[in-house]
Design an enzyme around this catalytic site. Structure first.
Site, PDB file in Angstrom:
ATOM      1  N   ALA A  47     -44.641 -35.983  51.881  1.00 50.81           N
ATOM      2  CA  ALA A  47     -44.366 -37.352  52.328  1.00 50.81           C
ATOM      3  C   ALA A  47     -44.019 -37.379  53.813  1.00 50.81           C
ATOM      4  CB  ALA A  47     -43.234 -37.951  51.508  1.00 50.81           C
ATOM      5  N   ARG A  48     -43.443 -36.297  54.312  1.00 54.14           N
ATOM      6  CA  ARG A  48     -43.139 -36.243  55.746  1.00 54.14           C
ATOM      7  C   ARG A  48     -44.422 -36.196  56.575  1.00 54.14           C
ATOM      8  NH1 ARG A  48     -38.578 -34.515  53.382  1.00 54.14           N
ATOM      9  NH2 ARG A  48     -36.631 -34.989  54.504  1.00 54.14           N
TER      10      ARG A  48
ATOM     11  N   SER B   4     -35.850 -42.726  46.243  1.00 50.64           N
ATOM     12  CA  SER B   4     -35.595 -41.428  45.638  1.00 50.64           C
ATOM     13  C   SER B   4     -34.555 -41.623  44.546  1.00 50.64           C
ATOM     14  CB  SER B   4     -35.076 -40.440  46.692  1.00 50.64           C
ATOM     15  OG  SER B   4     -34.637 -39.246  46.098  1.00 50.64           O
TER      16      SER B   4
ATOM     17  N   HIS C 198     -47.314 -39.502  38.477  1.00 49.71           N
ATOM     18  CA  HIS C 198     -48.235 -40.334  39.261  1.00 49.71           C
ATOM     19  C   HIS C 198     -48.674 -41.582  38.499  1.00 49.71           C
ATOM     20  CE1 HIS C 198     -49.702 -36.942  42.197  1.00 49.71           C
ATOM     21  NE2 HIS C 198     -48.418 -37.218  42.309  1.00 49.71           N
TER      22      HIS C 198
ATOM     23  N   LYS D 161     -53.009 -36.495  45.525  1.00 47.62           N
ATOM     24  CA  LYS D 161     -53.878 -35.822  44.565  1.00 47.62           C
ATOM     25  C   LYS D 161     -53.042 -34.864  43.730  1.00 47.62           C
ATOM     26  CE  LYS D 161     -53.033 -32.269  46.780  1.00 47.62           C
ATOM     27  NZ  LYS D 161     -52.244 -31.212  46.093  1.00 47.62           N
TER      28      LYS D 161
END
Length: 676
Positions: free
Chosen positions: A26-27, A46, A89, A107
């Protein structure tokens, strides 16, 4: 150096992005987002709000949430990037879509193909973008490789070799190797070589992708976790193109792509991180080095791809369409099946994930009716058998969706599952989800050549053992045997009811005469009567039996007989095997069953009229065909066989269409006008 920019309107709204799962990947996304002029980091969520805030502080601040749903409920949020472990997901992509947010999901899109179907349906139903976050597919370097193959730079494509592997060390609890987190190489990194091979095999045909005709694989499964640590797959595509894929999380690899053709090769260094260096080696010539790198941040392109789609543009470079994502997930499932990898959570049981949360069955999109002898409400649409080639993981989300929309009737049969030897997906699903008593199990037996009274009792025992239901709500004889006096069948059926193994019975593919004989025998001998019939009925008449021994109700005399008795009909092939879709046309002959069973001048006239009426009512011809079956003067409970949740929703539209008696007659060629 190649540089591309999105085609979207510069004045289009900048998207406010939220991040679910603010971790390492995510960073990278947030850094790419910072380099885009089409979006900004607005929020992060989070389980720990402090962790979300710390993530945001690295990138200039934003709104922190300690709950994923709370962030999705924020009206200022436009798009969501999902970076949780694979098993989460589907749930959060669906919730994000239902909240009206565009979705960029890391993915693999989901844990398996069945979950992917549910995610795609949610995105289509909510009219939002869903994009699988293959960063390399959105990058111009991949687009350049695609164009080289498409234009024949190395002649005829023969072979693609792609690998992505690394040794992460032994860590059975970590994300990469934990069974509970969907660990292993195939899902984490094998999805890259698979997606590349499918992309380039499609390029040869001028398509965005192609799916393999065959797939063979071998691999190593960890003894403690059962996940794949290293594995290879060989794929065959149209044109005899061979794809060779290797992946691993406990084994290193070249991590490159080499494409072989009749006139040369193309090698791509660091393709998964869009390094941009492409070496084109034509026979008899010096190597040509093509710089397809970009000064923009690698992850900026997927941000731009979502923005472009959200504002009506097309796919950026070679970004994954939803059809591409579905094909990739299906191929990954095949790879896993080849080496025997099934996650514990995918095995039938209470831990099997439900992408919709806890099931309630409270939906009303599918109304209920009654069938005498079946002591439960019966949904007006019945879920047919999913087909021999489907897996349990494929169909569970479909069954979940059907149940949540109000459907509760599931059809199965002895012959569909090896004469009752194999487990019933529908029965296993009911038991697993704890909804057995809310559902109606139709199980069929006595199929030719085993249509005899002596065979039926033992077969019913096998059906009950393999449908996990304890009993059969509605047992249907699948065929008739005219060499057996009807009373002998009814005697057995009466004993099965008396024993509690079945609650009611009916007949499939029986004539009206034999049905009446059975009903009369039952009445004369104090045996419960047959409660329904299951013959073929559709707006398109069955001109030839599609399978030996089948019977149709597609004639006026049979329909009058049903109406006189008010006899419930559970029609199979209620939409004539797709006749009212683009699958049929006078010059289309590839579907032999369709041609044999339904091609006639009269049926094509019915299709023409259905199309005209569909245009007037703003629906599809198949919806008109379904409405015609539902609108009969006797109760009908059509069997449907949707392959996807989206197809299921398409069927539901037919329940909303009301046809007048004049329209019913006109569609069935009984009049020349739909006017009263």
């Amino acid at each position: 150096m190649i540089e591309t920019s999105p085609v979207s309107d510069a004045s289009a709204k900048i998207l406010n992005w939220g991040v679910i799962g603010p971790g390492r990947i995510a960073r990278k996304f947030a850094a790419g987002l910072a380099g885009s002029d089409t979006g900004k980091l607005y929020a992060a969520a989070s389980r720990d709000a402090a962790r979300a805030q710390a993530f945001l502080d690295e990138f200039g601040g934003g709104q922190a949430f300690g709950d994923y749903q709370a962030m999705l409920d924020d009206s200022q949020l436009d798009a969501v990037y999902i970076a949780t472990p694979h098993p989460m997901h589907a749930e959060w992509a669906i919730k994000a879509a239902r909240a009206g947010k565009h979705v960029l999901c890391e993915k693999p899109a989901t844990l398996n193909y069945g979950e992917a179907l549910a995610v795609v349906d949610a995105a289509l139903e909510s009219d939002v973008v869903f994009l699988e976050a293959f960063m390399y597919r959105c990058h111009p370097a991949t687009a350049k490789l695609y164009e080289l193959v498409k234009e024949g730079a190395i002649g005829q494509l023969q072979r693609i070799r792609a690998s992505f592997g690394f040794d992460s060390g032994e860590n059975h609890e970590g994300r990469l190797q934990a069974n509970a987190l969907g660990g292993g190489g195939i899902l984490d990194v094998g999805c890259y070589p698979i997606s590349m091979c499918r992309l380039l095999a499609g390029a040869v045909q001028g398509k965005a992708f192609d799916n393999p005709i065959e797939l063979k694989a071998i691999g190593h499964l960890d003894e403690k976790t059962g996940v794949d640590t290293w594995t290879s797959a060989v794929l065959k595509f149209e044109g005899d193109i061979i794809g060779e894929c290797f992946c691993g999380v406990r084994a290193g690899a070249e991590n490159d792509v080499t494409v072989y053709g009749t006139e040369g090769t193309i090698r791509v260094e660091q393709p998964w991180f869009a390094g941009g260096k492409i070496v084109l080696q034509r026979k008899g010539k010096e190597p040509e080095v093509i710089d397809a790198s970009s000064e923009r941040h690698l992850y900026t392109f997927e941000v731009e791809a979502v923005h472009q789609l959200a504002h009506g543009g097309g796919l950026l470079n070679c970004a994954m369409s939803i059809e591409d994502t579905l094909g990739n997930m299906q191929t990954l499932d095949r790879w896993r099946a080849e080496i025997g990898l099934q996650y514990e959570m995918e095995k039938p049981g209470p831990e099997f994930p439900c992408v919709y949360g806890k099931l309630t069955g409270a939906g009303s999109a599918i109304p209920k009716g009654e069938i005498p002898g079946v002591a439960k409400p019966v949904s007006r649409l019945c879920m047919g058998h999913p087909g021999m080639q489907r897996s349990f993981t494929d169909v569970v989300p479909l069954y979940d969706a059907f149940f949540e929309l109000g459907g509760n009737v599931f059809d199965d049969a002895s012959i569909y599952r090896g004469w009752g030897a194999k487990p019933s997906f529908a029965g296993r699903w009911m038991s697993m989800r704890g909804v057995r008593e809310q559902c109606v199990m139709i199980d069929k037996g006595a199929h030719a050549p085993n249509c005899t009274p002596d065979y039926m009792t033992d077969e019913v025992d096998r059906l009950i053992k393999t449908n996990f239901c304890g009993y059969i709500d509605l047992y249907m004889m699948h065929r008739d045997n005219l060499d057996v006096p009807v009373g002998e069948f009814v005697d057995v059926l009466g004993q099965l009811i008396k024993s509690g193994k079945i609650r009611a019975y009916g007949f499939s593919n029986w004539t009206a005469v034999r049905f009446d004989e059975a009903a009369a025998y039952a009445k004369a001998n104090g045996i419960p009567a047959p409660v329904c019939l299951s013959n073929q009925l559709s707006l398109a008449e069955m001109v030839n039996p599609v399978w030996p021994g089948t019977e149709s109700c597609s004639n006026s005399e049979f329909q009058a007989w049903l109406a006189e008795r008010n006899l419930p009909l559970i029609p199979w092939s209620s939409q004539a095997a797709g006749f009212f879709t683009d699958q049929s046309a006078p010059d289309r002959k590839e579907n032999k069953l369709l041609v044999h069973g339904y091609y006639s001048e009269a049926n094509f006239e019915r299709k023409k009229r259905a199309k005209k009426l569909a245009e007037a009512k703003n629906v599809m011809p198949i919806n008109i065909a379904m409405a015609w079956v539902i609108g009969q003067s006797f109760p009908t409970f059509p069997l449907i066989g949707p392959r996807t949740i989206t197809e299921l929703r398409t069927s539901l539209t037919g329940l909303e269409v009301s046809l007048t008696p004049q329209e019913m007659d006109w569609l069935n060629l009984k009049s020349d006008s739909i006017q009263a």
